[in-house]
Design an enzyme around this catalytic site. Structure first.
Site, PDB file in Angstrom:
ATOM      1  N   LYS A  51       0.826  -1.207   0.000  1.00  0.00           N
ATOM      2  CA  LYS A  51       0.000   0.000   0.000  1.00  0.00           C
ATOM      3  C   LYS A  51       0.859   1.256   0.000  1.00  0.00           C
ATOM      4  O   LYS A  51       2.057   1.207  -0.173  1.00  0.00           O
ATOM      5  CB  LYS A  51      -0.961  -0.032   1.183  1.00  0.00           C
ATOM      6  CG  LYS A  51      -1.862  -1.257   1.222  1.00  0.00           C
ATOM      7  CD  LYS A  51      -2.700  -1.422  -0.047  1.00  0.00           C
ATOM      8  CE  LYS A  51      -3.808  -0.419  -0.171  1.00  0.00           C
ATOM      9  NZ  LYS A  51      -4.672  -0.660  -1.357  1.00  0.00           N
TER      10      LYS A  51
ATOM     11  N   HIS B 156      -2.062   3.852  -6.285  1.00  0.00           N
ATOM     12  CA  HIS B 156      -3.336   4.582  -6.385  1.00  0.00           C
ATOM     13  C   HIS B 156      -3.115   6.010  -6.887  1.00  0.00           C
ATOM     14  O   HIS B 156      -3.574   6.972  -6.278  1.00  0.00           O
ATOM     15  CB  HIS B 156      -4.061   4.602  -5.035  1.00  0.00           C
ATOM     16  CG  HIS B 156      -4.335   3.237  -4.483  1.00  0.00           C
ATOM     17  ND1 HIS B 156      -5.113   2.318  -5.120  1.00  0.00           N
ATOM     18  CD2 HIS B 156      -3.891   2.621  -3.346  1.00  0.00           C
ATOM     19  CE1 HIS B 156      -5.162   1.186  -4.416  1.00  0.00           C
ATOM     20  NE2 HIS B 156      -4.422   1.353  -3.339  1.00  0.00           N
TER      21      HIS B 156
ATOM     22  N   ARG C 293      -4.191  -8.930 -14.983  1.00  0.00           N
ATOM     23  CA  ARG C 293      -3.219  -8.746 -13.909  1.00  0.00           C
ATOM     24  C   ARG C 293      -2.476 -10.037 -13.630  1.00  0.00           C
ATOM     25  O   ARG C 293      -3.070 -11.115 -13.576  1.00  0.00           O
ATOM     26  CB  ARG C 293      -3.916  -8.313 -12.623  1.00  0.00           C
ATOM     27  CG  ARG C 293      -4.366  -6.873 -12.583  1.00  0.00           C
ATOM     28  CD  ARG C 293      -4.704  -6.533 -11.145  1.00  0.00           C
ATOM     29  NE  ARG C 293      -5.611  -5.404 -11.047  1.00  0.00           N
ATOM     30  CZ  ARG C 293      -6.081  -4.955  -9.899  1.00  0.00           C
ATOM     31  NH1 ARG C 293      -5.761  -5.557  -8.765  1.00  0.00           N
ATOM     32  NH2 ARG C 293      -6.882  -3.915  -9.876  1.00  0.00           N
TER      33      ARG C 293
ATOM     34  N   HIS D 201      -8.471  -1.659   1.244  1.00  0.00           N
ATOM     35  CA  HIS D 201      -7.598  -2.815   1.478  1.00  0.00           C
ATOM     36  C   HIS D 201      -8.361  -3.889   2.253  1.00  0.00           C
ATOM     37  O   HIS D 201      -7.908  -4.409   3.275  1.00  0.00           O
ATOM     38  CB  HIS D 201      -6.302  -2.416   2.173  1.00  0.00           C
ATOM     39  CG  HIS D 201      -6.464  -1.687   3.477  1.00  0.00           C
ATOM     40  ND1 HIS D 201      -5.757  -2.038   4.597  1.00  0.00           N
ATOM     41  CD2 HIS D 201      -7.234  -0.654   3.849  1.00  0.00           C
ATOM     42  CE1 HIS D 201      -6.076  -1.236   5.608  1.00  0.00           C
ATOM     43  NE2 HIS D 201      -6.976  -0.394   5.166  1.00  0.00           N
TER      44      HIS D 201
END
Length: 836
Positions: A549, A567, A601, A784
């Protein structure tokens, strides 16, 4: 072949510990040496062991004598080169004499400001003065510049440079002191190192470290192979490193530190010596002459501490004082080292003329830490270069020397120490080169030019035993960082996948983390290096920083290659600022969300995200129906089964007390995320309605979505489409829908098909209410969600990701492997979009 230097004459000033190897080398080529010193016994000792006795003469010379200049005028005319191996303050006077008589001047010492001032005159007269041509300085310059020049000649640049050298006992000859140390000349310089400030540059910033702090923890360590065994050495910064950016012509260099190697334990002991004032150069009010060492220790303590000791205090008394002052146990190695060296001895007397604490320690070291007759020393030197090549690839290069002496210092070749050989032989090679007219440069210089350092390095490599450097490229390093996002327990590597990377040729460093779902010790067991939490910013430039993250929002420049969910490629809040940090620091971003192969992905948390999303949706619906407070302060579950148990229990209570069963609809039900949501719903006794592209491709609005209790969105749209639900649609109180879970939760996405809320939620506050008491509508939008079942999420994700990380073992893979090249190209395009 006879050397062109045969018959040439060298005038050597100073016959100390390092000069005999030089004399033996030069006379071996027929070069005549006149050795000058004020001590006839030293001259006699050297001359007695010289093989070519007829080539060596002796001359008395005292630089402190009143007739010094007259004596120089007598000695200088008959030579071709003047060499000074005397203490550095003596060099300018001898160099001035060289200029006066038109002679070249060589020394192994650092270029002092006084010597630097003489450079224009040496140039004007067409004379050469080579300085810093020993080991450190000397061989360090030559071996480093060789690599630097090679990198730069191919269009690369050196981003960081570290050069460390140390003279130490060979491993089998160590003593207990400081992990192992012995002296090959006066210990004064070593003891006074803790009084010298260290200046260096690190990641673009100049740093000054006071001498009192150079030994402070955490200690810097390198692992070097010595006699086939990985050996860990401590090192500390040494004086001012910053001028060498200019000397080595590395304007692009952002980090440079030159330092000194010692055995493990040295910094702890020397830090304690400094803190206790035992290396102070300040003269004591009362001389130490005739006192015992214990009495001197008591006197030094009382001079700087209010908590005085009685003059008749015992060894135990002062050990207790030291331990309390240093905040250590009496058994700490620093204190036992002081005891071993004899500081607490009450019988031996201190020699006359001992005025300062450092002098007391010098006597102790000289008495206790000499080399034995058959003991060997060694020189350990290593350079580390953090390089960026012309094609953008990065790597760490090393150049390493481990050289052993042949026994205790003596005047015969079979007993030359490593220190004596490495200090004098490079200079001897340079002298021979000049006498053979192979060096054309003039002025005061260092051996940093290819036409000088290459022949010297080649020559010392031919000696017996050879002095050689091993050049190597370090394997790439993956650095697993601690996650700073609150509640994030997942990680991008398990011990098993870390071991796979190690076996594939990576070095893997793992930061300590109190929140990671896997204990740090498990990584250490498989061979990972353990680092302090949040220490990744100090990692070498070529290091690949791996995380999941967001990075800390501290505005710092980002110099590394980062792999994470950033992000910021969909114009989320703060995206330009984050990309600007990468641009400014010269780093790069490989976003995990956009690592794709054949449009899909390579690894995703979709399934566990869908699982956790459906679980929270059903759980919150149950809380609504039971009239209980909304779910909050979420903690992770040990498994998906444990999570389902929590939800089933709540749904069962609703059915028993209210007679109600939940209904649910999943958008994107056929994808990874949707399948995870479906699995949880079915495990909890709910049969969900499953929508996918066939149901949603034309766009909304969809009134059917209001007819279920729980709606879970598992899709992310990259193009505009009519909204599936709007604020107006959810306003009427007669809808069934009361919980909306947006697993994608890209609230700032302009293509968001659910514009009914505008802010994300968190594990601490997972619910955002957009309805009212009569008709609740609670939104869950946690970015998350898989962290609620962190271990399973991690295991499944890393299994898919690791095969692609393995490909990065080749430094060019970021530019040649499609998965990584495409991610890198996307980053560059987003930089342009952000205006960077």
């Amino acid at each position: 072949m006879t050397s062109p230097a045969k018959g040439k004459k060298v005038l050597l000033f100073g016959v100390g510990l390092s000069t005999p190897p030089m004399i033996h080398y030069l006379t071996g080529f027929g070069i005549e040496v006149t050795a000058c010193a004020r001590n006839p016994k030293k001259l006699e000792a050297v001359l007695n062991e010289v093989k070519e006795k007829d080539l060596v003469k002796s001359a008395l010379f005292d630089i402190s004598a009143e007739d010094c200049e007259k004596r120089l005028d007598e000695l200088c005319p008959g030579c071709d080169i003047m060499v000074s191996m005397m203490p550095p303050p003596c060099h300018p006077k001898i160099a001035a004499a060289a200029l006066k008589h038109g002679k070249h001047f060589f020394t192994s010492s650092y270029v002092s400001p006084a010597m630097e001032k003489l450079s224009p005159e040496f140039e004007k007269k067409g004379l050469l003065s080579i300085n810093e041509c020993g080991v450190d300085p000397g061989l360090d310059h030559m071996s480093a510049k060789k690599v630097i020049d090679e990198v730069q000649s191919k269009g690369g640049k050196v981003l960081a440079f570290f050069s460390v050298c140390g003279g130490l006992p060979a491993p089998q000859c160590n003593n207990p002191f400081g992990g192992g140390y012995k002296i090959s000349w006066t210990p004064y310089g070593v003891l006074s190192a803790g009084t010298n400030n260290a200046l260096f540059k690190f990641q673009g910033k100049n740093v000054t470290k006071p001498g009192t702090e150079i030994y402070d923890p955490p200690e810097w360590r390198h692992v070097i192979k010595v006699e086939g065994k990985d050996t860990t050495f401590e090192w500390y910064p040494n004086r001012d490193s910053t001028p060498y950016i200019m000397h080595y012509n590395m304007p692009e260099c952002q980090s440079i530190i030159r330092g000194t190697y010692r055995n493990n334990g040295w910094c702890n002991t020397l830090r304690s010596i400094a803190l206790l004032g035992l290396n102070s150069k300040e003269e004591a009010k009362e001389p130490f002459d005739g006192k015992s060492y214990l009495e001197a220790a008591i006197s030094i303590w009382n001079a700087t501490n209010e908590d005085k000791l009685d003059a008749k205090a015992t060894k135990g008394d002062i050990i207790k004082k030291y331990a309390a002052f240093l905040k250590k146990e009496p058994s700490n190695k620093a204190i036992t080292d002081l005891e071993w060296v004899g500081l607490f001895d009450s019988t031996d007397k201190i020699p006359a003329g001992t005025k300062a604490p450092i002098d007391v320690m010098c006597h102790l070291w000289t008495n206790k830490m000499q080399y034995g007759e058959d003991e060997k020393d060694m020189i350990v030197m290593q350079h580390i270069f953090e390089v960026e090549h012309k094609d953008g690839t990065r790597e760490e290069l090393t150049s390493t020397m481990v050289h052993f002496g042949l026994g205790k210092y003596h005047h015969i070749p079979s007993k030359f120490t490593a220190m004596a050989r490495t200090v004098s032989l490079p200079l001897a090679c340079a002298i021979r080169m000049k006498l053979e007219d192979r060096i054309k440069r003039t002025g005061v210089i260092r051996p940093v030019y290819p036409e000088i350092y290459n022949p010297i390095l080649e020559e010392v490599a031919k000696l017996s035993p050879p002095i050689t450097f091993e050049e190597a490229a370090l394997s790439p390093q993956i650095w697993l960082r601690h996650e700073v996002k609150p509640g994030e327990e997942r990680t991008a590597l398990t011990p098993e996948t870390a071991k796979e990377l190690i076996d594939a040729g990576f070095r893997v460093t793992v930061e300590k983390s109190p929140t990671r779902c896997i204990a740090t010790e498990e990584y250490a067991k498989v061979g990972c290096k353990i680092a302090e939490m949040n220490s990744w910013p100090s990692a070498p430039y070529p290091t690949i920083i791996l995380g999941l993250k967001e990075l800390p929002e501290d505005g710092s420049d980002l110099i590394h290659r980062h792999i994470l969910f950033a992000h910021c490629f969909k114009e989320q809040a703060g995206w330009k600022e984050l990309l600007g940090r990468f641009k400014k620091g010269g780093g790069s971003l490989y976003d995990l969300e956009f690592l794709k192969e054949n449009g899909r992905r390579v690894a995703a948390f979709g399934r566990p995200a869908g699982m956790a999303g459906m679980a929270l949706g059903l759980w919150q619906w149950a809380m609504q129906k039971l009239g209980k407070p909304a779910i909050a302060d979420l903690k992770s579950w040990k498994s998906k089964e444990a999570m389902c148990d929590t939800v089933r229990s709540a749904l069962k209570e609703v059915e028993e007390k209210k007679g109600l069963k939940a209904s649910a609809l999943i958008i994107g039900a056929l994808g990874r995320c949707g399948k995870g949501a479906t699995w949880v719903a079915e495990q909890c006794g709910v049969t969900p309605i499953k929508w996918d592209m066939a149901e949603t491709k034309g766009g909304g609005p969809f009134k059917q979505l209001l007819e279920v209790n729980v709606l879970v969105n598992c899709i992310y749209l990259t193009s505009k489409i009519p909204a599936f639900l709007t604020k107006e649609m959810v306003a009427p109180p007669d809808r069934k829908l009361s919980v909306f879970v947006d697993v994608s939760c890209d609230t700032s996405n302009p293509n968001n098909p659910f514009p009914i809320y505008n802010t994300g939620t968190t594990l601490t506050n997972p619910i955002l209410s957009v309805g009212d008491e009569k008709a609740p509508l609670d939104v869950v939008a946690i970015d998350h969600l898989p962290s609620l079942i962190p271990l399973e999420s991690t295991i499944n994700y890393t299994k898919d990701l690791t095969p692609h990380i393995k490909k990065l073992v080749k430094k060019e893979a970021f530019f040649t492997e499609p998965v990584w090249k495409d991610a890198g190209d996307l980053y560059l395009s987003k930089l342009k979009e952000a205006g960077h």
